[in-house]
Every structure is written in structure tokens, then in C-alpha cells.
Scaffold this motif. Structure first.
Motif, PDB file in Angstrom:
ATOM      1  N   ALA A  41     -11.518 -14.954  10.303  1.00  0.00           N
ATOM      2  CA  ALA A  41     -11.248 -15.467  11.648  1.00  0.00           C
ATOM      3  C   ALA A  41     -11.055 -14.368  12.683  1.00  0.00           C
ATOM      4  CB  ALA A  41     -10.019 -16.371  11.600  1.00  0.00           C
ATOM      5  N   THR A  42     -10.375 -13.291  12.320  1.00  0.00           N
ATOM      6  CA  THR A  42      -9.988 -12.336  13.354  1.00  0.00           C
ATOM      7  C   THR A  42     -10.431 -10.905  13.098  1.00  0.00           C
ATOM      8  OG1 THR A  42      -7.882 -12.224  12.205  1.00  0.00           O
ATOM      9  CG2 THR A  42      -7.963 -13.587  14.167  1.00  0.00           C
ATOM     10  N   GLU A  43     -10.578 -10.526  11.825  1.00  0.00           N
ATOM     11  CA  GLU A  43     -10.689  -9.101  11.532  1.00  0.00           C
ATOM     12  C   GLU A  43     -12.118  -8.577  11.482  1.00  0.00           C
ATOM     13  OE1 GLU A  43      -7.959  -7.598  11.456  1.00  0.00           O
ATOM     14  OE2 GLU A  43      -6.427  -9.009  10.804  1.00  0.00           O
ATOM     15  N   PHE A  44     -13.046  -9.381  10.951  1.00  0.00           N
ATOM     16  CA  PHE A  44     -14.407  -8.867  10.812  1.00  0.00           C
ATOM     17  C   PHE A  44     -15.408 -10.018  10.844  1.00  0.00           C
ATOM     18  CE2 PHE A  44     -12.470  -9.402   6.656  1.00  0.00           C
ATOM     19  CZ  PHE A  44     -13.385 -10.211   5.991  1.00  0.00           C
ATOM     20  N   GLU A  45     -16.654  -9.651  11.099  1.00  0.00           N
ATOM     21  CA  GLU A  45     -17.654 -10.675  11.308  1.00  0.00           C
ATOM     22  C   GLU A  45     -18.987 -10.247  10.719  1.00  0.00           C
ATOM     23  OE1 GLU A  45     -17.867 -11.701  15.420  1.00  0.00           O
ATOM     24  OE2 GLU A  45     -19.385 -13.215  15.019  1.00  0.00           O
ATOM     25  N   ASP A  46     -19.598 -11.156   9.984  1.00  0.00           N
ATOM     26  CA  ASP A  46     -20.978 -11.006   9.555  1.00  0.00           C
ATOM     27  C   ASP A  46     -21.240  -9.686   8.833  1.00  0.00           C
ATOM     28  OD1 ASP A  46     -23.442 -12.040   9.198  1.00  0.00           O
ATOM     29  OD2 ASP A  46     -24.236 -11.339  11.112  1.00  0.00           O
ATOM     30  N   ILE A  47     -20.476  -9.423   7.793  1.00  0.00           N
ATOM     31  CA  ILE A  47     -20.660  -8.199   7.024  1.00  0.00           C
ATOM     32  C   ILE A  47     -21.620  -8.492   5.872  1.00  0.00           C
ATOM     33  CG2 ILE A  47     -19.488  -6.429   5.643  1.00  0.00           C
ATOM     34  CD1 ILE A  47     -18.591  -6.504   8.582  1.00  0.00           C
ATOM     35  N   GLY A  48     -22.638  -7.684   5.758  1.00  0.00           N
ATOM     36  CA  GLY A  48     -23.597  -7.883   4.674  1.00  0.00           C
ATOM     37  C   GLY A  48     -24.091  -6.548   4.137  1.00  0.00           C
ATOM     38  N   THR A 108     -13.769 -16.838   5.969  1.00  0.00           N
ATOM     39  CA  THR A 108     -14.095 -18.126   6.564  1.00  0.00           C
ATOM     40  C   THR A 108     -15.556 -18.479   6.294  1.00  0.00           C
ATOM     41  OG1 THR A 108     -14.511 -16.935   8.610  1.00  0.00           O
ATOM     42  CG2 THR A 108     -12.394 -18.049   8.433  1.00  0.00           C
ATOM     43  N   ARG A 109     -16.352 -17.449   6.140  1.00  0.00           N
ATOM     44  CA  ARG A 109     -17.775 -17.660   5.899  1.00  0.00           C
ATOM     45  C   ARG A 109     -18.293 -16.540   5.002  1.00  0.00           C
ATOM     46  NH1 ARG A 109     -21.373 -16.840   9.515  1.00  0.00           N
ATOM     47  NH2 ARG A 109     -19.954 -16.003  11.072  1.00  0.00           N
ATOM     48  N   GLY A 110     -19.472 -16.745   4.462  1.00  0.00           N
ATOM     49  CA  GLY A 110     -20.123 -15.666   3.760  1.00  0.00           C
ATOM     50  C   GLY A 110     -20.238 -15.906   2.273  1.00  0.00           C
ATOM     51  N   ARG A 111     -21.094 -15.095   1.628  1.00  0.00           N
ATOM     52  CA  ARG A 111     -21.383 -15.288   0.211  1.00  0.00           C
ATOM     53  C   ARG A 111     -21.329 -13.944  -0.494  1.00  0.00           C
ATOM     54  NH1 ARG A 111     -26.333 -18.765  -0.036  1.00  0.00           N
ATOM     55  NH2 ARG A 111     -27.364 -16.780   0.309  1.00  0.00           N
ATOM     56  N   VAL A 112     -20.703 -13.932  -1.650  1.00  0.00           N
ATOM     57  CA  VAL A 112     -20.635 -12.706  -2.441  1.00  0.00           C
ATOM     58  C   VAL A 112     -21.271 -12.991  -3.797  1.00  0.00           C
ATOM     59  CG1 VAL A 112     -19.109 -10.979  -3.454  1.00  0.00           C
ATOM     60  CG2 VAL A 112     -18.485 -12.072  -1.296  1.00  0.00           C
ATOM     61  N   THR A 113     -22.164 -12.106  -4.220  1.00  0.00           N
ATOM     62  CA  THR A 113     -22.814 -12.255  -5.512  1.00  0.00           C
ATOM     63  C   THR A 113     -22.506 -11.021  -6.340  1.00  0.00           C
ATOM     64  OG1 THR A 113     -24.579 -13.320  -4.285  1.00  0.00           O
ATOM     65  CG2 THR A 113     -24.989 -12.913  -6.600  1.00  0.00           C
ATOM     66  N   LEU A 114     -21.985 -11.250  -7.540  1.00  0.00           N
ATOM     67  CA  LEU A 114     -21.641 -10.133  -8.409  1.00  0.00           C
ATOM     68  C   LEU A 114     -22.497 -10.237  -9.667  1.00  0.00           C
ATOM     69  CD1 LEU A 114     -19.602  -7.749  -8.697  1.00  0.00           C
ATOM     70  CD2 LEU A 114     -18.163  -9.309  -9.979  1.00  0.00           C
ATOM     71  N   GLU A 115     -23.310  -9.234  -9.896  1.00  0.00           N
ATOM     72  CA  GLU A 115     -24.232  -9.216 -11.030  1.00  0.00           C
ATOM     73  C   GLU A 115     -25.035 -10.510 -11.109  1.00  0.00           C
ATOM     74  OE1 GLU A 115     -21.504  -8.073 -14.225  1.00  0.00           O
ATOM     75  OE2 GLU A 115     -22.674  -6.213 -14.291  1.00  0.00           O
ATOM     76  N   ILE A 135     -22.177   2.725   5.978  1.00  0.00           N
ATOM     77  CA  ILE A 135     -22.129   1.616   6.918  1.00  0.00           C
ATOM     78  C   ILE A 135     -21.049   1.946   7.936  1.00  0.00           C
ATOM     79  CG2 ILE A 135     -21.407  -0.793   7.172  1.00  0.00           C
ATOM     80  CD1 ILE A 135     -22.819  -1.295   4.475  1.00  0.00           C
ATOM     81  N   VAL A 136     -21.398   1.891   9.213  1.00  0.00           N
ATOM     82  CA  VAL A 136     -20.438   2.220  10.252  1.00  0.00           C
ATOM     83  C   VAL A 136     -19.927   0.930  10.861  1.00  0.00           C
ATOM     84  CG1 VAL A 136     -20.011   3.502  12.374  1.00  0.00           C
ATOM     85  CG2 VAL A 136     -21.687   4.345  10.727  1.00  0.00           C
ATOM     86  N   MET A 137     -18.611   0.803  10.914  1.00  0.00           N
ATOM     87  CA  MET A 137     -18.019  -0.402  11.505  1.00  0.00           C
ATOM     88  C   MET A 137     -17.299  -0.055  12.797  1.00  0.00           C
ATOM     89  SD  MET A 137     -16.550  -2.716   8.390  1.00  0.00           S
ATOM     90  CE  MET A 137     -15.942  -3.955   9.533  1.00  0.00           C
ATOM     91  N   HIS A 138     -17.364  -0.998  13.718  1.00  0.00           N
ATOM     92  CA  HIS A 138     -16.648  -0.845  14.976  1.00  0.00           C
ATOM     93  C   HIS A 138     -16.153  -2.217  15.398  1.00  0.00           C
ATOM     94  CE1 HIS A 138     -15.580   0.634  18.926  1.00  0.00           C
ATOM     95  NE2 HIS A 138     -16.269  -0.339  19.481  1.00  0.00           N
ATOM     96  N   GLU A 139     -14.874  -2.339  15.609  1.00  0.00           N
ATOM     97  CA  GLU A 139     -14.259  -3.586  16.021  1.00  0.00           C
ATOM     98  C   GLU A 139     -14.717  -4.784  15.194  1.00  0.00           C
ATOM     99  OE1 GLU A 139     -14.725  -3.744  20.244  1.00  0.00           O
ATOM    100  OE2 GLU A 139     -13.137  -2.256  20.557  1.00  0.00           O
ATOM    101  N   GLY A 140     -14.673  -4.622  13.885  1.00  0.00           N
ATOM    102  CA  GLY A 140     -14.941  -5.733  12.988  1.00  0.00           C
ATOM    103  C   GLY A 140     -16.408  -6.025  12.728  1.00  0.00           C
ATOM    104  N   GLN A 141     -17.287  -5.210  13.298  1.00  0.00           N
ATOM    105  CA  GLN A 141     -18.703  -5.476  13.068  1.00  0.00           C
ATOM    106  C   GLN A 141     -19.393  -4.248  12.492  1.00  0.00           C
ATOM    107  OE1 GLN A 141     -20.246  -6.998  16.778  1.00  0.00           O
ATOM    108  NE2 GLN A 141     -19.538  -9.010  16.113  1.00  0.00           N
ATOM    109  N   MET A 142     -20.477  -4.532  11.751  1.00  0.00           N
ATOM    110  CA  MET A 142     -21.301  -3.424  11.277  1.00  0.00           C
ATOM    111  C   MET A 142     -22.164  -2.962  12.435  1.00  0.00           C
ATOM    112  SD  MET A 142     -22.475  -4.858   7.583  1.00  0.00           S
ATOM    113  CE  MET A 142     -23.862  -3.749   7.575  1.00  0.00           C
ATOM    114  N   VAL A 143     -21.993  -1.707  12.823  1.00  0.00           N
ATOM    115  CA  VAL A 143     -22.753  -1.214  13.962  1.00  0.00           C
ATOM    116  C   VAL A 143     -24.093  -0.669  13.496  1.00  0.00           C
ATOM    117  CG1 VAL A 143     -22.672   0.217  16.009  1.00  0.00           C
ATOM    118  CG2 VAL A 143     -20.555  -0.526  14.954  1.00  0.00           C
TER     119      VAL A 143
END
Lengths: 331, 540
Positions: free
Chosen positions: B303-310, B343-350, B503-511
Motif C-alpha cells: 500500500a505505501t512502501e513500494f510499487e510494481d517490483i519485478g 497488496t498485489r503481485g506474484r512470487v514464483t520460487l523454483e 536494480i536501482v530503487m527510488h521512492e518505492g519504485q524500480m527506476v
């Protein structure tokens, strides 16, 4: 932790030894085998309840409701005995443990699920449990004569002159030691007490640990309730009133840190023994009963101060050191 | 003093990646209104300040001056020594060497009270005040007007006057907890003014503020300048530095590496000064063949800390996460580890979908997370080395229902030796070890869980140089052993030296994401992306 604890325990043991010798010189009647047996028998309740309390304190908690739990469970068990005096002893043992466990789970549930401060939760349940005794018993007491022979048999059994209550305390001590040093939840108690955040990162659930601790505390208090009523032959509203404070004092003297994470079975037992000795020695030394409470309180305070000094670590903060340096430069 | 001279910003600028601030924007009259051309006598001078902590030299021969009516920006990477400077100025640390002059007088601060008395006040990143007390009480705590009895009417009157002076629109009677972070900053500023502070230190004051609130803060800064206060402004954000400061001082590794007037400098110069050394030589990167994909993250948001990390992570790969403090890197990792829910997103492990409801799930699935804050999140200081090492993997040591000491000891000895933990014996309390050795034990704890993915969050923060090298070496070894490693670090040389991709992040987003040796793999470009310079430039 180990080394510090052992060091502290040795000091406490030495203090107790000096105290016993000193009292025996002043009051030769104290230095007999019979007196020691009497002290151990008399302190048996404190041994087991202090151990259970230690487990709670390790999680940075406190269980103020143990004495009320003891009284309520004692009353309930006595009422069962009143109606079914022929039940075997084991039924009373299991029944009281289960009732106590249930009451402990109420504490644990409130603390763990709602994350209410333990001191508030157990202060509340303390009053509720005591109140329940009045409600279910109508304020009347249950006399030994109505409890039946079986019910009162257990505390009368002795092995090597020591009562079965003492031996039950020994069993509980061994179980606690195994639990704390050789099981995952036991280790978890120390971890959540020392550093709850780090423990969480290690997959140790604080709530679960709290539930376990209060359940153990409740179960031991419940069992003590049966033994207490059976030993003294009477169950009424006020039994063991204020006993929770003696139990907590035993822990503190035994080196259990109120801040959590620090405490050992040996230390706690020594702490309980210390109180047991004081309480039994003062009358022998002909100290006026009016003074006894104040004196044992002062001794407890003294022990706590010594403990606090032992626990104080070299300061990590830069500030005091900077001050010292400044003072040195200035001088 | 080492200053990069004769240095051409245009030469190191990667194509289209870093647009320096234009002079036109800088020269708008608004910013120069109160700027005196010739600096007057300094209010405060630091000279030859050095400070060492066990194993770390935090400051080495640092000296600079602050002038009335001027804002001096103190810049540098994390760990460059900025906060040590602040603590020296506010009387929390006593420097080992060097002098501090306020006005014409040599000063010696042995407590924060001395600093207050000398007219130095600090406003911190997170406010340090009393939530339950009123604004007036907060401002005058420690120096209440009145004699034996507090003169409340006077306190309120003076508070109202102070608040009016900085145009604050709340009342002296308001409880602090009812105010926003920005308003709480204003209370701190009012408190500084109530002390007749000549020097006001602002330590990342904008970190927790919204853009509107930042503008409000700048307005007050301009006003304080106009009133003749000297301000030391600490920020990571270049747009702010160029907006408010008249002068700058740059620190790197505890040394001053440059200073000057802000209008004479351009952003790439500062970036280059901050980063400094060529990084490739310090960390010999191991040549490894990167294996198959282990972890796949898509659109992870909260909700608040990060968005759309892949991203994807493969065996024997070290993936670096770089960004400023507060960019949301740790939050992403904590989410992967089950400390918080996305809140959103998918993680796949092996190849299998993976949902961590609690850290225990992540540990069981083979993810290990060495958290950022060793003292609070990693080490259990009162417990022994053995107990710490096995804490996250106790299940492996259960024999017949009980923990086996022998099994625990064997594992501790094995990992402790491998990580070269220096201790008297394996039962020693962790609190008795040095920071570096504590960190090694924390890493050992996580390796004991036999992970497939290891997340290291600032693994060398606050540890001595020797242990640092050992940890770096070990990170390379982990990858060699077939693990997939995520390295979160605010130290650029560390990330660039060890990682295969960043991966460079800035204000919760991957730049941006850059690959070793690929386009954009340069210290300047990465720092620019992390500080949001890209955004600013593109938006401008």
C-alpha cells in the motif's frame, strides 16, 4: 548468558549458605535436619510456582493471576471431591492441572491474540478468578472433613521424610530444565525475551510462545491449587492471597530479569529457597511477627539491588564516555 | 584537501542518462534574494576534527565553517561521516582531535546541553519530542520560563510569538501527537529559535515530508537565512541541495573531499566527489556461470512502501539493490520474507507459486534474510554463539523430541570456522563479540537454514574494515556454492563490486536495472538514478 547466570547462581548459593550458618549460630534450633526438611516441604509450592512464573517472565511478561488461579482451581477441585470423595488421586491431579491450564490459556489468549500488556490482562483475571470463587462457592468454605480421605492423601505421603509436594516440585523442575534447554519452544522463550524482533525474523512466533508460557503457568498454578487445598485441608476465597508477589520475588532474587530473556531453573530454585529460609528463620530467631514482613521485604529489595548491579553492563552509549573523557581532559 | 579539478562533467555523462541542472533554473532571483556576495565572519568553525570508534575511523581531519545567513549543505554517501559531524556539533560525541569555535570562542561540548547553550540546535530526521505534551511544553521543556513555579502564561505567550514568527498555523495548547510530521518539524524549529540558536542543523528534514510540506519547510529555511541564522542542511536529494543551499561540503569515508559555493558546482561534479574511487579494483569479481532461474517476482506492490517490483534471480547470481535510505528496498525484502503481506503481485520460487504468510514459511521454502539492523533484528546478544547460530534452524537438531547439544555444537563449529568467527569459545555470549563477528554469526544463522536464496540487507553496515572484506569474500563464495544472492546495500562500491546486476530503487519504485558491463553500469548513472535526478531532469 550461561556464564553470567552460573556466576550469579554461585553468589546466591554462597549467600544462602552464609545465611544458614549465621542463623544456625544465632538460633541453634534452626540448624537441624528436621528444620531443613520442614523448610523444603514448606517451600515446595514456591519452587514450582516460581519456575512457572519464570517461564512467563522470560517472554517479558508477568502472571499476576497465579495465586487466584490456585485458589479457584483448589475450590473447584475441592467441590468435586465433596460430591465424589471416592475418586482416585490421579483424577484430582489431572483435573486440577486441566482447570489451571484452561485458566492459563485465557491469560495467554488475551496476551497473545490481542497483544494486551500482560500486567493488565493478569491483573484483570486475578480479580475475575477470585470473584468466581465467591460466585461458585457462595462465599462458603469447603472443609477437609468433607473432601474425603483420597483427596487429602497425596500431601501426606513422604519419601526420605520429604513430602510428595516437594517431589512433585522436583519433577516440575526437571521438566522445566529439559523444556528450557532441550526443546525448540524452550529456546524460543529466551529468543523472544532477549530480542523479539530478531526472533520473529527467525520464524519464532511471539504469540505462540506467550500462549505456551501462560498455559504452563496456569497448569502449574492449578496443580498447586489442588495440592494446597489438600495439604491445608480447607478451601475458601482468600487462600494464597498475595502469594503471586512472593512468587515473583523468588524469580527476581533468582536472577530472572523482569526485562525478559534471562533466567535459569537453578537460579529460580535458589531464589525460592532464599525466601523460604527467610520466612522460616525469622520466627525461629524470635523476630516479632510484626517485623517479619518488613524484614523479608527489605531483604528481597537488597537482593534485587545486588541483581540489578550485576546486570548493569558497561555502557554502550557514547555519551557517558564522552563525559568521562571531558572530565578527564578538564582535570 | 582533495578536490576534483579540471574535471569535465560532460565526458562522464552517459548518453541521455544524466541531465545536469540548468543554470537558468538555478539563477532565478527567488533563490538569490538573501544571498550575501561576500561571506562575513563564520559563526561556527570546525577544524581538524577526527573521531574513531573501535575498528572504524568515522571522521578524519574534517574542517569547515558555517556563516550567518547562509545554508551549507553537507553531502556524502551513507557512512561518509555526516551523522558523526551532527553528533559532534550537538555534544553527543566528543571528537578525539580537533577544535570547535563558536564566534571567536573555542568550545568544548561535553553534553547536548553545552551545545544548546552555545546556540547550536538540531532538527532531526525523525522528531525527538514528547507526543503527549503540548506545543508550548515541547518548546520549553528544559528551560521553562518562571522561577520555582512555571509561568505558563509566559510560556504560551512566547510560544505564540515563535509560531507567528515562522507562520505556523497551530496553537501552543495543541498536543504534539495531533500535528503532522511537517508541523512537528516546525515545533522543533520554534524550539531551536526559543534557544536563540545561531546555528540550526537540519538532518534530512524532508525525509518524511510530502512535496507541499517540503515547500513550506524551504520557506522557513529562507526566512531563517534572512534572519541571519547559519544552517547546516543535510540531504541526499540534489534538487533540495540546489534549491536551498549557498555552500556545500562533501564528505567521503570520513574525510572532507571538497567544498565550495553551490552556484559554482554542477550535480555530476558532486556525484563524482561523493562516489570517488574506482570500484572495480577493490572487489575482484568472481567469474561464475549463472544458472537457472530460482526466484521470479512480478508486480509486487504494497500500500505505501513500494510499487510494481519485478525481477528474476538465478542460481550463482548476485543481484544488487541500490537506492537511498527509505527507497523501499528493505520493505520489498521483508515482504518476500513474509514479514508483511503484499497488496498485489506474484512470487514464483523454483517454478512454483510462493506465498509467505510468516517468516517461518519463507525459511521452510529456502529463503534466508539477513536483516539490516544487526542489533535489533539479527543478533540475540544475551544468548551464546551456539544458540544464535541454530536459532533459525532448530528443527534440524531435534533428536527423539529433544534438541541435541552435540548436533548444535557440530553445526556451530562448522559454520563458525567457515566464516572465521573470532571468539573464545562457541558458547560465548554474542554481546561480547565485535560488531563484525556478530554479523558473521548472524550470517551463519541464516546459512544454517540451508537456503536457496539469501537476501543480505546492508550486510556490512557499521562493521570494521577487516570483517567487511571477509563478508564480501563470503558473499562471492555463496554465489560460487550455487546460491542465489540478493544484496541490498547503500554503499555503491559494494554493490558495484559484487553484483552481476543492479536494480536501482527510488521512492518505492524500480527506476532502472543495469547489468555488469552493460549500458548504464557507471557509478554516476546509478547514483543519479537513485537520487531521482533522472526523474527531475526528465520532468523539467
Amino acid at each position: 548468558m550461561k556464564r553470567l547466570a552460573t556466576y550469579r547462581e554461585i553468589i546466591l548459593a554462597a549467600i544462602i549458605a552464609v545465611m544458614v550458618i549465621g542463623i544456625s549460630i544465632v538460633a541453634p534450633a534452626f540448624g537441624t535436619r528436621d528444620t531443613f526438611v520442614a523448610v523444603l516441604n514448606d517451600t515446595a509450592f514456591l519452587f514450582m510456582m516460581a519456575l512457572a512464573q519464570m517461564i512467563v517472565i522470560l517472554t517479558r511478561g508477568i502472571d499476576l493471576s497465579v495465586a487466584a488461579n490456585l485458589a479457584l482451581t483448589g475450590m473447584l477441585t475441592a467441590m468435586v471431591a465433596e460430591h465424589h470423595p471416592d475418586l482416585p488421586i490421579i483424577v484430582f491431579v489431572v483435573l486440577s492441572t486441566v482447570i489451571g491450564l484452561g485458566l492459563g490459556l485465557i491469560n495467554g489468549g488475551l496476551v497473545a491474540a490481542l497483544q494486551i500488556p500482560p500486567i493488565v490482562v493478569t491483573l484483570g483475571t486475578l480479580a475475575v478468578f477470585r470473584g468466581m470463587i465467591v460466585v461458585i462457592g457462595g462465599g462458603a468454605q469447603v472443609d477437609g472433613a468433607n473432601m474425603g480421605a483420597n483427596f487429602q492423601l497425596l500431601p501426606k505421603l513422604t519419601v526420605f521424610g520429604l513430602s510428595s509436594i516437594f517431589w512433585i516440585a522436583v519433577l516440575i523442575a526437571v521438566a522445566c530444565w529439559l523444556f528450557l534447554t532441550r526443546t525448540r519452544p524452550g529456546r524460543g522463550l529466551y529468543a523472544v525475551g532477549c530480542n523479539p524482533v530478531a526472533a520473529r525474523y527467525c520464524g519464532i512466533d511471539l504469540g505462540r510462545q506467550q500462549l505456551i508460557a501462560y498455559a504452563i503457568s496456569g497448569a502449574v498454578a492449578g496443580l498447586s491449587g489442588y495440592l494446597w487445598v489438600a495439604r491445608y485441608g480447607v478451601a475458601y476465597v482468600e487462600i494464597a492471597t498475595g502469594y503471586e508477589l512472593t512468587v515473583i520475588a523468588a524469580c527476581v532474587i533468582g536472577g530472572v530479569s523482569i526485562g525478559g530473556g534471562v533466567g535459569s531453573v537453578a537460579g529460580t530454585l535458589l531464589g525460592a529457597l532464599f525466601i523460604g529460609l527467610i520466612v522460616n528463620a525469622l520466627p525461629v530467631m524470635q523476630v516479632s511477627p510484626f517485623w517479619q514482613m518488613a524484614i523479608s521485604g527489605a531483604v528481597i529489595l537488597l537482593a534485587v539491588i545486588i541483581n540489578a548491579r550485576a546486570e548493569a553492563r558497561p555502557d554502550k552509549l557514547i555519551l557517558p564516555r564522552a563525559r568521562r573523557e571531558a572530565a578527564r581532559v578538564g582535570a | 584537501m582533495r578536490v576534483c579539478s579540471g574535471f569535465d562533467a560532460a565526458l562522464i555523462r552517459p548518453a541521455g542518462h544524466l541531465l545536469p541542472f540548468t543554470r537558468e533554473k538555478e539563477n532565478t532571483p527567488l533563490f538569490h534574494l538573501n544571498r550575501p556576495l561576500m561571506p562575513s565572519d563564520p559563526v561556527l568553525t570546525l577544524a581538524g576534527i577526527s573521531k574513531s570508534f573501535p575498528g572504524v575511523r568515522a571522521l578524519s581531519d574534517v574542517g569547515f565553517s558555517l556563516y550567518p545567513g547562509q545554508v551549507t549543505a553537507l553531502i556524502g554517501e551513507n557512512g561518509a561521516g555526516k551523522s558523526t559531524i551532527v553528533k559532534t556539533l550537538t555534544g553527543i560525541y566528543l571528537p578525539d582531535e580537533g577544535s570547535l569555535t563558536v564566534g571567536q570562542e573555542a568550545k568544548h561540548f561535553s553534553s547536548p546541553r553545552d551545545a544548546w547553550a552555545a546556540g547550536i540546535a538540531a532538527i532531526h530526521q525523525e522528531t525527538v519530542m514528547f507526543d503527549e505534551l503540548t506545543v508550548a511544553e515541547n518548546i520549553f521543556t528544559g528551560h521553562m520560563p518562571g522561577g520555582t513555579l512555571i509561568d505558563w502564561a509566559e510560556a504560551r505567550r512566547r510560544t505564540a510569538a515563535l509560531l507567528k514568527r515562522i507562520d505556523a498555523d497551530f496553537k501552543p495548547e495543541t498536543k504534539l501527537k495531533r500535528l503532522s510530521v511537517a508541523q512537528q518539524h516546525m515545533v522543533e524549529i520554534a524550539r531551536a529559535l526559543s534557544h536563540e540558536a545561531k546555528v540550526i542543523i537540519m538532518d534530512e528534514p524532508t525525509a518524511a515530508l510530502s512535496s507541499h510540506e517540503i515547500q513550506e519547510l524551504f520557506r522557513i529555511v529562507d526566512q531563517l537565512k534572512a534572519e541571519g541564522h547559519a544552517i547546516l542542511f543535510i540531504s541526499h536529494k540534489f534538487d533540495e541541495i540546489f534549491r536551498v543551499s549557498d555552500r556545500w561540503v562533501c564528505l567521503r569515508d570520513g574525510e572532507k573531499v571538497g567544498e565550495g559555493l553551490t552556484r559554482d558546482v554542477r550535480e555530476p561534479d558532486l556525484v563524482r566527489l561523493m562516489v570517488g574511487r574506482p570500484v572495480d579494483q577493490i572487489f575482484p569479481k568472481r567469474a561464475l556461470t549463472i544458472g537457472e532461474t530460482v526466484l521470479e517476482v512480478e508486480g509486487l506492490s504494497n500500500a505505501t512502501e513500494f510499487e510494481d517490483i519485478g525481477f528474476t534471480l538465478r542460481r550463482r547470481e548476485i543481484l544488487g539493490f541500490y537506492g537511498l535510505v527509505g527507497a523501499g528496498r528493505s520493505e520489498v525484502m521483508q515482504c518476500l520474507f513474509g514479514m508483511s503481506r503484499p497488496t498485489r503481485g506474484r512470487v514464483t520460487l523454483e517454478g512454483r507459486p510462493f506465498v509467505a504468510k510468516a517468516p517461518a514459511d519463507a525459511i521452510a521454502a529456502g529463503i534466508a534474510y539477513v536483516p539490516e539492523d544487526r542489533q535489533h533484528q539479527g543478533a540475540v546478544l544475551p544468548l551464546g554463539i551456539r544458540e544464535n547460530t541454530t536459532l533459525a534452524s532448530l528443527g534440524a537438531h531435534v533428536r527423539y523430541g529433544f534438541l541435541s547439544r552435540n548436533s548444535e555444537r557440530a553445526a556451530t563449529r562448522m559454520l563458525g570456522t567457515r566464516l572465521a568467527v573470532k571468539a573464545a569459545h562457541w558458547e560465548q555470549r554474542l554481546g561480547e563479540l565485535s560488531g563484525g563477528n556478530q554479523q558473521k554469526v548472524v550470517i551463519a544463522k541464516w546459512l544454517a537454514t540451508k537456503p536457496k536464496v539469501v537476501i543480505l540487507d546492508e550486510p556490512t553496515k557499521g562493521i570494521d574494515v577487516g570483517s567487511k572484506a571477509a563478508v564480501h569474500d563470503f558473499i562471492g563464495e555463496l554465489a560460487e556454492d550455487g546460491l542465489a544472492v540478493i544484496l541490498v546495500s547503500s554503499e555503491l562500491p559494494e554493490v558495484m563490486g559484487l553484483a552481476d546486476r543492479i536494480i536501482v530503487m527510488h521512492e518505492g519504485q524500480m527506476v532502472t536495472a543495469v547489468t555488469r558491463g552493460g549500458p548504464g553500469w557507471s557509478a554516476e548513472a546509478i547514483v543519479a538514478a537513485a537520487t531521482g535526478a533522472d526523474h527531475q531532469a526528465v520532468a523539467a
